[in-house]
Design an enzyme around this catalytic site. Structure first.
Site, PDB file in Angstrom:
ATOM      1  N   ASN A  11       0.830  -1.208   0.000  1.00 34.63           N
ATOM      2  CA  ASN A  11       0.000   0.000   0.000  1.00 34.63           C
ATOM      3  C   ASN A  11       0.862   1.254   0.000  1.00 34.63           C
ATOM      4  OD1 ASN A  11      -2.681  -1.208   0.190  1.00 34.63           O
ATOM      5  ND2 ASN A  11      -2.075  -1.845   2.236  1.00 34.63           N
ATOM      6  N   LYS A  12       1.894   1.259   0.836  1.00 35.77           N
ATOM      7  CA  LYS A  12       2.804   2.406   0.898  1.00 35.77           C
ATOM      8  C   LYS A  12       3.537   2.594  -0.426  1.00 35.77           C
ATOM      9  CE  LYS A  12       4.536   2.889   5.561  1.00 35.77           C
ATOM     10  NZ  LYS A  12       5.721   2.871   6.411  1.00 35.77           N
ATOM     11  N   ASP A  68       8.842   6.343   8.111  1.00 34.64           N
ATOM     12  CA  ASP A  68       8.110   5.763   9.228  1.00 34.64           C
ATOM     13  C   ASP A  68       6.988   6.738   9.536  1.00 34.64           C
ATOM     14  OD1 ASP A  68       7.783   3.562  10.989  1.00 34.64           O
ATOM     15  OD2 ASP A  68       8.390   4.836  12.643  1.00 34.64           O
ATOM     16  N   TYR A 150      -5.006   3.331   9.733  1.00 36.16           N
ATOM     17  CA  TYR A 150      -6.024   4.044  10.512  1.00 36.16           C
ATOM     18  C   TYR A 150      -6.905   4.950   9.646  1.00 36.16           C
ATOM     19  CZ  TYR A 150      -3.340   2.693  14.683  1.00 36.16           C
ATOM     20  OH  TYR A 150      -2.694   1.993  15.674  1.00 36.16           O
ATOM     21  N   ASP A 151      -6.765   4.898   8.336  1.00 40.23           N
ATOM     22  CA  ASP A 151      -7.493   5.814   7.449  1.00 40.23           C
ATOM     23  C   ASP A 151      -9.010   5.858   7.697  1.00 40.23           C
ATOM     24  OD1 ASP A 151      -5.077   6.499   6.360  1.00 40.23           O
ATOM     25  OD2 ASP A 151      -5.449   5.634   4.382  1.00 40.23           O
TER      26      ASP A 151
END
Length: 192
Positions: A11-12, A68, A150-151
């Site tokens: 995802n990142k 991070d 946490y979106d």
């Protein structure tokens, strides 16, 4: 220009690739044959970004950047912070993390929070740090299917949607990672 992005988080990686201009190519850890878990043992977000970037440069010899990210909740004295990914314990589980956070905030009226991303860039024997912050609030319930982490419970300032309800384009324009990445891109554009 080519860099390793020190992450195995698909995802990142996808989010970063959407943000970078086509002139900057990124390689994932899998692309360079790094399949080990890079230790994230620092007690700060900056420290973990630096650990990851240095691990790749020292062990694989690539110029790279690493990030991070932590969610810092005011009412919880900045928690989960550096422990955001494993807030509910091992293994990392986004649903369990959100459930624990909502439970810990159920009696709180102050739901202010911020996402903080720090990117560490190792290039030409030097290290540079770029920080992006997105301020907002923790919602009462989860909402939305986009994004990750946490979106679904983070609503950025001046918006009525959670990150998980936003298009990738809108989220990337205002998010902590988007802001840190834009600073990184601006810096890289000055050294071409």
């Amino acid at each position: 220009m080519q860099f390793v992005f020190a992450s195995n988080n698909k995802n990142k990686i996808r989010e970063i690739q959407q943000l970078l201009p086509q002139s900057i190519q990124i390689l994932s850890l899998a692309d360079i044959g790094c399949h080990e878990e890079i230790p994230e043992t620092a007690d700060t977000i900056e420290g973990n970004a630096i650990l990851k970037a240095n691990f790749i440069t020292q062990n694989y010899g690539y110029e790279c950047f690493a990030d991070d990210t932590g969610l810092e909740v005011t009412a919880l004295d900045g928690a989960p912070g550096v422990y955001s990914a494993r807030y509910a314990g091992e293994p990392s589980d986004s649903i369990a993390n959100m459930d624990k956070l909502l439970e810990n905030l159920k009696e709180e009226t102050n739901r202010q929070a911020q996402f903080k991303t720090v990117m560490a860039l190792n290039q030409n024997g030097k290290q540079y740090l770029f920080t992006g912050i997105a301020k907002g609030t923790i919602t009462l319930t989860k909402s939305g299917q986009e994004g990750f982490g946490y979106d679904p419970i983070f609503q950025p300032e001046n918006h009525s949607l959670t990150f998980a309800e936003m298009s990738a384009e809108l989220k990337n324009a205002i998010s902590h990672r988007g802001k840190a990445t834009q600073l990184l891109i601006s810096f890289l554009n000055t050294i071409k």
